[in-house]
Design an enzyme around this catalytic site. Structure first.
Site: not given
Length: 419
Positions: A276, A343-344
């Site tokens: 897990p 900056c995307e």
């Protein structure tokens, strides 16, 4: 259940007000709850308590922070690692070598050797050539490497394509139809103790049907291998249990998972192994951020926060949902887009979502950020690496520093001829 709750209108991590941590450490910052980690660790152990022999190895890739791993080590968890670096982290956190399982499709020869040198408990072999190389390395030292063969059950888990691992076209494991022949050849090598098989169907599974289908296929393979004369003592069933990300979202209960495993595996007579990750730590963490601006825009305004895709990559990678809540909500709501400063255009966390009313300077959190959060962070746009904080009751500590751009630049070199 988690331990992030409102008290007198202010969000707390256990008994610590989140604004106090933000004022001390700054934002963005990851905060983890010890109580939530411990509760989830114990809930899963209790769900598997009726099984005769169980080994649980936390998937370190979900959250490799040493303090987090230490909490799980104290709760009796081993480690599922997929790199030499993760192996070293598990040992540094106090996990025993014999409780470490080395998974991963691209283990190098150096990493295989590291596992042998440290005496780890199990290698999960991904292809026949890897098994042959491991056997050769072990035999050269007069050792026998404990190993299982990972098979691909060709079961569609119904999860996001980028976190599916059990379909025929995925890169993991060997085709289940080819497994008997590969197992037979590897079992004859002097440097291996090939003791069973492993699978992993996918991540963030919200229903048990794909898991049960995969487990039944593995049960058939175990019977086939035994009929061929092989001793099968261990079966690694992987991980994949999902957690709720959206308000009101339902996922399979661990008790139902345990009952299903018991029903399907009751005649196997093996040690069952589990890996897990998200189930243990997903809801044990939040990412705290400060609102920089609320920017008017065509359609809905943009809430620009100081956390970005380099701090929490899941929304940009998988279109993943993380609930967004004000730390001190007023009760008012509005519809907005949530974005970071990178900056995307892809640096967005939500579009057109109804959220708590926030203004410049307000604190907010992205929920369910304890898994695949800080571990996937980068320094894109020369941003600092986000710090991490662990809370226990009314105490907290910084367990990973904010790594500033100056420190990162300090590791870079400009040769004389490039100046």
């Amino acid at each position: 259940m988690d331990h992030f709750n409102y008290r007198n209108g202010v969000l707390h991590a256990e008994d610590v007000a989140i604004p106090a941590i933000a004022a001390d450490v700054g934002t963005p910052v990851y905060i983890y709850s010890t109580a939530t980690l411990e509760r989830h660790a114990q809930v899963l152990k209790a769900a598997l308590a009726d099984l005769p022999r169980v080994h649980i190895a936390f998937a370190i890739k979900a959250n490799p922070n040493l303090a987090v791993l230490g909490v799980l080590a104290r709760n009796g968890y081993g480690a599922d690692v997929v790199s030499g670096g993760e192996l070293k982290r598990a040992l540094a956190a106090g996990m025993r070598a014999e409780d470490i399982v080395f998974s991963g499709v691209g283990k190098t020869r150096a990493e295989l050797q590291l596992g042998l040198d440290e005496g780890i408990g199990q290698f999960n072999i991904e292809l026949e050539e890897e098994g042959a190389v491991l056997a050769q390395l072990a035999a050269a030292q007069g050792k026998r490497a404990p190993a299982v063969l990972r098979v691909n059950p060709d079961v569609d888990a119904g999860t996001h394509a980028k976190i599916s691992t059990g379909k025929a076209e995925n890169k993991f494991g060997v085709a289940i139809d080819a497994a008997p022949g590969i197992f037979d050849r590897l079992a004859k090598l002097p440097g291996l103790t090939l003791r069973g098989v492993a699978i992993h169907t996918g991540s963030q599974l919200t229903t048990l049907d794909p898991l049960e289908a995969a487990y039944r296929r593995v049960g058939e393979l175990v019977a086939q291998l035994r009929a061929a004369g092989h001793a099968i003592t261990h079966v690694d069933l992987g991980g994949g249990l999902g957690v709720p990300y959206r308000p009101g979202e339902t996922v399979s209960a661990p008790e139902a998972f345990g009952a299903m495993v018991k029903r399907v595996t009751q005649d196997w007579d093996v040690t069952l192994m589990f890996e897990p990750g998200r189930f243990i730590c997903g809801n044990a963490g939040v990412l705290v951020t400060e609102v920089i601006w609320v920017k008017p825009a065509v359609g809905h305004p943009y809430v620009i926060v100081d956390a970005a895709m380099n701090d929490l990559a899941r929304p940009a990678l998988y279109d993943a949902y993380h609930d967004f809540e004000a730390v001190e909500p007023t009760g008012e709501k509005f519809v907005a887009n949530i974005a970071g400063p990178v900056c995307e255009t892809g640096d967005t966390f939500a579009m057109g979502r109804e959220i708590d009313w926030v203004e410049s300077g307000d604190l907010a959190v992205f929920r369910t950020a304890g898994a695949y959060g800080a571990t996937m962070a980068s320094t894109y746009n020369s941003r600092p690496l986000v710090p991490e904080v662990l809370v226990s009751g009314d105490r907290y500590a910084v367990v990973a520093d904010r790594i500033q751009a100056e420190t990162i630049m300090g590791a870079e070199r400009v040769p004389e001829w490039a100046r």
